[in-house]
Design a protein around this motif. Structure first.
Motif, PDB file in Angstrom:
ATOM      1  N   ASP A  74       2.804   0.592  -4.687  1.00 54.56           N
ATOM      2  CA  ASP A  74       3.645   1.400  -4.947  1.00 54.56           C
ATOM      3  C   ASP A  74       4.226   1.074  -3.321  1.00 54.56           C
ATOM      4  OD1 ASP A  74       2.086   2.681  -3.280  1.00 54.56           O
ATOM      5  OD2 ASP A  74       1.907   4.440  -4.729  1.00 54.56           O
ATOM      6  N   ASN A  75       3.658   0.530  -2.442  1.00 48.70           N
ATOM      7  CA  ASN A  75       3.575   0.103  -1.372  1.00 48.70           C
ATOM      8  C   ASN A  75       4.994  -1.101  -0.733  1.00 48.70           C
ATOM      9  OD1 ASN A  75       1.914  -1.772  -1.899  1.00 48.70           O
ATOM     10  ND2 ASN A  75       0.573  -1.153   0.069  1.00 48.70           N
ATOM     11  N   LEU A  76       5.672  -1.318  -1.744  1.00 47.52           N
ATOM     12  CA  LEU A  76       6.472  -2.837  -1.371  1.00 47.52           C
ATOM     13  C   LEU A  76       7.847  -2.995  -0.470  1.00 47.52           C
ATOM     14  CD1 LEU A  76       5.663  -4.952  -4.976  1.00 47.52           C
ATOM     15  CD2 LEU A  76       5.014  -5.159  -3.209  1.00 47.52           C
ATOM     16  N   GLU A  77       8.010  -3.241   0.812  1.00 47.10           N
ATOM     17  CA  GLU A  77       9.082  -3.189   1.016  1.00 47.10           C
ATOM     18  C   GLU A  77      10.940  -3.451   0.243  1.00 47.10           C
ATOM     19  OE1 GLU A  77      10.894  -3.647   5.641  1.00 47.10           O
ATOM     20  OE2 GLU A  77       8.688  -4.460   4.973  1.00 47.10           O
ATOM     21  N   GLY A  78      11.565  -3.176   0.286  1.00 52.18           N
ATOM     22  CA  GLY A  78      12.437  -3.683  -0.284  1.00 52.18           C
ATOM     23  C   GLY A  78      13.055  -3.947   0.660  1.00 52.18           C
ATOM     24  N   GLU A  79      13.629  -5.439   0.471  1.00 49.97           N
ATOM     25  CA  GLU A  79      13.955  -6.609   1.597  1.00 49.97           C
ATOM     26  C   GLU A  79      15.869  -6.053   0.713  1.00 49.97           C
ATOM     27  OE1 GLU A  79      12.509  -9.229   2.639  1.00 49.97           O
ATOM     28  OE2 GLU A  79      10.463  -8.241   2.672  1.00 49.97           O
ATOM     29  N   PRO A  80      16.583  -6.790   1.220  1.00 50.57           N
ATOM     30  CA  PRO A  80      17.761  -7.368   0.702  1.00 50.57           C
ATOM     31  C   PRO A  80      17.979  -8.630  -0.175  1.00 50.57           C
ATOM     32  CG  PRO A  80      17.404  -7.436   2.959  1.00 50.57           C
ATOM     33  CD  PRO A  80      16.500  -7.143   3.085  1.00 50.57           C
ATOM     34  N   GLY A  81      17.398  -9.567   0.248  1.00 48.85           N
ATOM     35  CA  GLY A  81      17.211 -10.347  -0.699  1.00 48.85           C
ATOM     36  C   GLY A  81      16.768  -9.888  -2.209  1.00 48.85           C
ATOM     37  N   GLN A  82      17.305 -10.952  -2.889  1.00 45.95           N
ATOM     38  CA  GLN A  82      17.533 -10.202  -4.549  1.00 45.95           C
ATOM     39  C   GLN A  82      15.757 -10.979  -5.289  1.00 45.95           C
ATOM     40  OE1 GLN A  82      20.617 -13.458  -5.406  1.00 45.95           O
ATOM     41  NE2 GLN A  82      22.383 -11.476  -5.678  1.00 45.95           N
ATOM     42  N   ARG A  83      15.577 -11.642  -4.642  1.00 44.18           N
ATOM     43  CA  ARG A  83      14.038 -11.375  -5.123  1.00 44.18           C
ATOM     44  C   ARG A  83      12.727 -10.654  -4.219  1.00 44.18           C
ATOM     45  NH1 ARG A  83      13.327 -16.293  -8.468  1.00 44.18           N
ATOM     46  NH2 ARG A  83      11.307 -16.574  -7.732  1.00 44.18           N
ATOM     47  N   LEU A  84      12.152 -10.704  -5.781  1.00 48.10           N
ATOM     48  CA  LEU A  84      11.019  -9.227  -4.719  1.00 48.10           C
ATOM     49  C   LEU A  84       9.302 -10.079  -5.468  1.00 48.10           C
ATOM     50  CD1 LEU A  84      10.033  -6.657  -3.207  1.00 48.10           C
ATOM     51  CD2 LEU A  84       9.959  -6.013  -4.987  1.00 48.10           C
ATOM     52  N   ARG A  85       8.915 -10.558  -4.623  1.00 48.97           N
ATOM     53  CA  ARG A  85       7.551 -11.463  -4.826  1.00 48.97           C
ATOM     54  C   ARG A  85       6.198 -10.491  -5.319  1.00 48.97           C
ATOM     55  NH1 ARG A  85       7.187 -16.102  -6.568  1.00 48.97           N
ATOM     56  NH2 ARG A  85       8.306 -17.307  -5.724  1.00 48.97           N
ATOM     57  N   LEU A  86       5.667 -10.273  -6.323  1.00 45.14           N
ATOM     58  CA  LEU A  86       4.887  -9.762  -6.593  1.00 45.14           C
ATOM     59  C   LEU A  86       3.489  -9.635  -6.582  1.00 45.14           C
ATOM     60  CD1 LEU A  86       6.296  -7.905 -10.037  1.00 45.14           C
ATOM     61  CD2 LEU A  86       6.621  -6.986  -8.054  1.00 45.14           C
ATOM     62  N   PRO A  87       2.413  -8.862  -5.923  1.00 47.66           N
ATOM     63  CA  PRO A  87       1.220  -9.198  -5.826  1.00 47.66           C
ATOM     64  C   PRO A  87       0.072  -9.916  -6.562  1.00 47.66           C
ATOM     65  CG  PRO A  87       0.551  -7.291  -4.848  1.00 47.66           C
ATOM     66  CD  PRO A  87       2.660  -7.187  -5.072  1.00 47.66           C
ATOM     67  N   GLY A  88      -1.020 -10.367  -6.684  1.00 48.66           N
ATOM     68  CA  GLY A  88      -1.740 -10.719  -7.784  1.00 48.66           C
ATOM     69  C   GLY A  88      -1.134 -11.847  -9.003  1.00 48.66           C
ATOM     70  N   PRO A  89      -0.751 -12.854  -9.126  1.00 53.46           N
ATOM     71  CA  PRO A  89      -0.025 -13.827  -9.944  1.00 53.46           C
ATOM     72  C   PRO A  89      -1.021 -14.410 -10.751  1.00 53.46           C
ATOM     73  CG  PRO A  89       0.153 -14.973  -7.955  1.00 53.46           C
ATOM     74  CD  PRO A  89      -0.824 -13.818  -7.560  1.00 53.46           C
ATOM     75  N   PRO A  90      -1.051 -14.465 -12.111  1.00 51.87           N
ATOM     76  CA  PRO A  90       0.368 -14.843 -12.377  1.00 51.87           C
ATOM     77  C   PRO A  90       0.666 -12.912 -13.388  1.00 51.87           C
ATOM     78  CG  PRO A  90      -1.207 -15.341 -14.155  1.00 51.87           C
ATOM     79  CD  PRO A  90      -2.352 -15.753 -12.607  1.00 51.87           C
ATOM     80  N   ILE A  91       1.829 -12.721 -13.090  1.00 53.81           N
ATOM     81  CA  ILE A  91       2.677 -11.211 -13.292  1.00 53.81           C
ATOM     82  C   ILE A  91       2.598 -11.991 -14.759  1.00 53.81           C
ATOM     83  CG2 ILE A  91       4.479 -10.204 -13.095  1.00 53.81           C
ATOM     84  CD1 ILE A  91       2.602 -10.859 -10.282  1.00 53.81           C
ATOM     85  N   ARG A  92       2.838 -11.384 -15.218  1.00 56.64           N
ATOM     86  CA  ARG A  92       2.643 -11.798 -16.559  1.00 56.64           C
ATOM     87  C   ARG A  92       4.018 -11.604 -17.742  1.00 56.64           C
ATOM     88  NH1 ARG A  92      -0.568 -14.906 -18.852  1.00 56.64           N
ATOM     89  NH2 ARG A  92      -0.716 -14.180 -20.927  1.00 56.64           N
ATOM     90  N   SER A  93       3.543  -9.679 -17.664  1.00 57.98           N
ATOM     91  CA  SER A  93       5.273  -8.892 -17.973  1.00 57.98           C
ATOM     92  C   SER A  93       5.512  -7.671 -16.986  1.00 57.98           C
ATOM     93  CB  SER A  93       4.912  -8.805 -18.835  1.00 57.98           C
ATOM     94  OG  SER A  93       3.866  -7.208 -19.432  1.00 57.98           O
ATOM     95  N   VAL A  94       6.476  -6.909 -16.819  1.00 59.51           N
ATOM     96  CA  VAL A  94       6.259  -5.540 -15.950  1.00 59.51           C
ATOM     97  C   VAL A  94       6.740  -4.732 -16.295  1.00 59.51           C
ATOM     98  CG1 VAL A  94       8.011  -4.602 -13.867  1.00 59.51           C
ATOM     99  CG2 VAL A  94       7.354  -7.119 -13.952  1.00 59.51           C
ATOM    100  N   SER A  95       6.894  -3.359 -16.651  1.00 64.24           N
ATOM    101  CA  SER A  95       6.862  -2.528 -17.238  1.00 64.24           C
ATOM    102  C   SER A  95       7.915  -0.628 -17.295  1.00 64.24           C
ATOM    103  CB  SER A  95       5.764  -1.359 -18.511  1.00 64.24           C
ATOM    104  OG  SER A  95       5.107  -1.324 -17.297  1.00 64.24           O
ATOM    105  N   ALA A  96       7.830  -1.198 -15.328  1.00 58.82           N
ATOM    106  CA  ALA A  96       8.566  -0.378 -15.183  1.00 58.82           C
ATOM    107  C   ALA A  96       8.405  -0.305 -13.237  1.00 58.82           C
ATOM    108  CB  ALA A  96       7.705   1.125 -14.761  1.00 58.82           C
ATOM    109  N   VAL A  97       9.804  -0.344 -12.817  1.00 57.73           N
ATOM    110  CA  VAL A  97      10.550  -0.606 -11.713  1.00 57.73           C
ATOM    111  C   VAL A  97      10.845   0.607 -11.066  1.00 57.73           C
ATOM    112  CG1 VAL A  97      11.695  -2.213  -9.342  1.00 57.73           C
ATOM    113  CG2 VAL A  97      10.720  -2.743 -11.776  1.00 57.73           C
ATOM    114  N   SER A  98      10.943   1.142  -9.717  1.00 57.70           N
ATOM    115  CA  SER A  98      11.867   2.098  -8.860  1.00 57.70           C
ATOM    116  C   SER A  98      11.765   1.733  -7.735  1.00 57.70           C
ATOM    117  CB  SER A  98      10.984   3.325  -9.143  1.00 57.70           C
ATOM    118  OG  SER A  98      10.181   3.510  -8.767  1.00 57.70           O
TER     119      SER A  98
END
Length: 197
Positions: free
Chosen positions: A54-78
């Motif tokens: 809950d502390n990812l900084e939103g960037e003006p770019g289109q890609r947002l990297r997530l910590p702890g790969p590999p990322i298997r699925s995403v269930s919620a984004v705000s």
């Protein structure tokens, strides 16, 4: 919810280390501590888990990297507490055409996702087992005290003993080169996992 250790007593025994029933509590702690140290060095839970950042900084770019790969699925984004659904998971990152900052001000992104590996790699299991085994051997050598200094020399005639001056704080320290390898292999991706479900 705490993550399960990256190795088990059965993994230790498969490597030839017999664990007595009276040692099972200590061994469980050693496996848990070793797993935490390896995860910290890797910057990833390694084993599969669901997390919320809950502390990812939103960037003006289109890609947002997530910590702890590999990322298997995403269930919620705000973004700043407002749910968004116009994103797509691509190569371990979230893609959003509008970017991750709704205006000029910084934004905070919260993401709940499934990540990590469904099966812990054999070399990671082996590393955790070796770390726990070192702690168990130390316990067997000196069960009366966790803070005892290691004996580096002992003589029987006119009894003499020499203790190490440099006290090792733990048998479970990971060398810098191995920490670097774990971080490079599992990648941190930025941000911090703050709670798991």
């Amino acid at each position: 919810m705490a993550l399960a250790p990256l190795a088990t007593v059965a993994d230790l025994e498969a490597r030839g280390l017999a664990v007595d029933a009276s040692e099972s509590g200590s061994v469980a702690v050693f496996l848990d501590v070793a797993s935490s140290i390896v995860r910290d060095a890797a910057g990833s839970p390694i084993s599969e888990t669901t997390s919320t950042v809950d502390n990812l900084e939103g960037e003006p770019g289109q890609r947002l990297r997530l910590p702890g790969p590999p990322i298997r699925s995403v269930s919620a984004v705000s973004i700043d507490g407002t749910a968004v659904t116009d994103w797509k998971l691509v190569s371990g990152a979230l893609f959003r055409a509008a970017g991750w900052r709704p205006g000029c001000d910084p934004a905070t992104v919260e993401v709940t996702y499934l990540h990590g590996l469904p099966i812990v790699p054999a070399d990671i299991v082996d590393l955790v087992c070796r770390m726990a085994a070192q702690a168990l051997v130390k316990l067997r050598e000196s069960p009366e005290s966790l803070a005892s200094k290691p004996v580096v020399q002992e003589r029987i005639g006119d009894y003499s003993v020499t203790y190490a001056y440099e006290l090792a704080y733990s048998e479970m320290e990971i060398p810098k080169y191995l920490r670097a390898q774990l971080a490079a292999r599992f990648g941190t991706g930025g941000g911090q996992v703050v709670r798991m479900r």
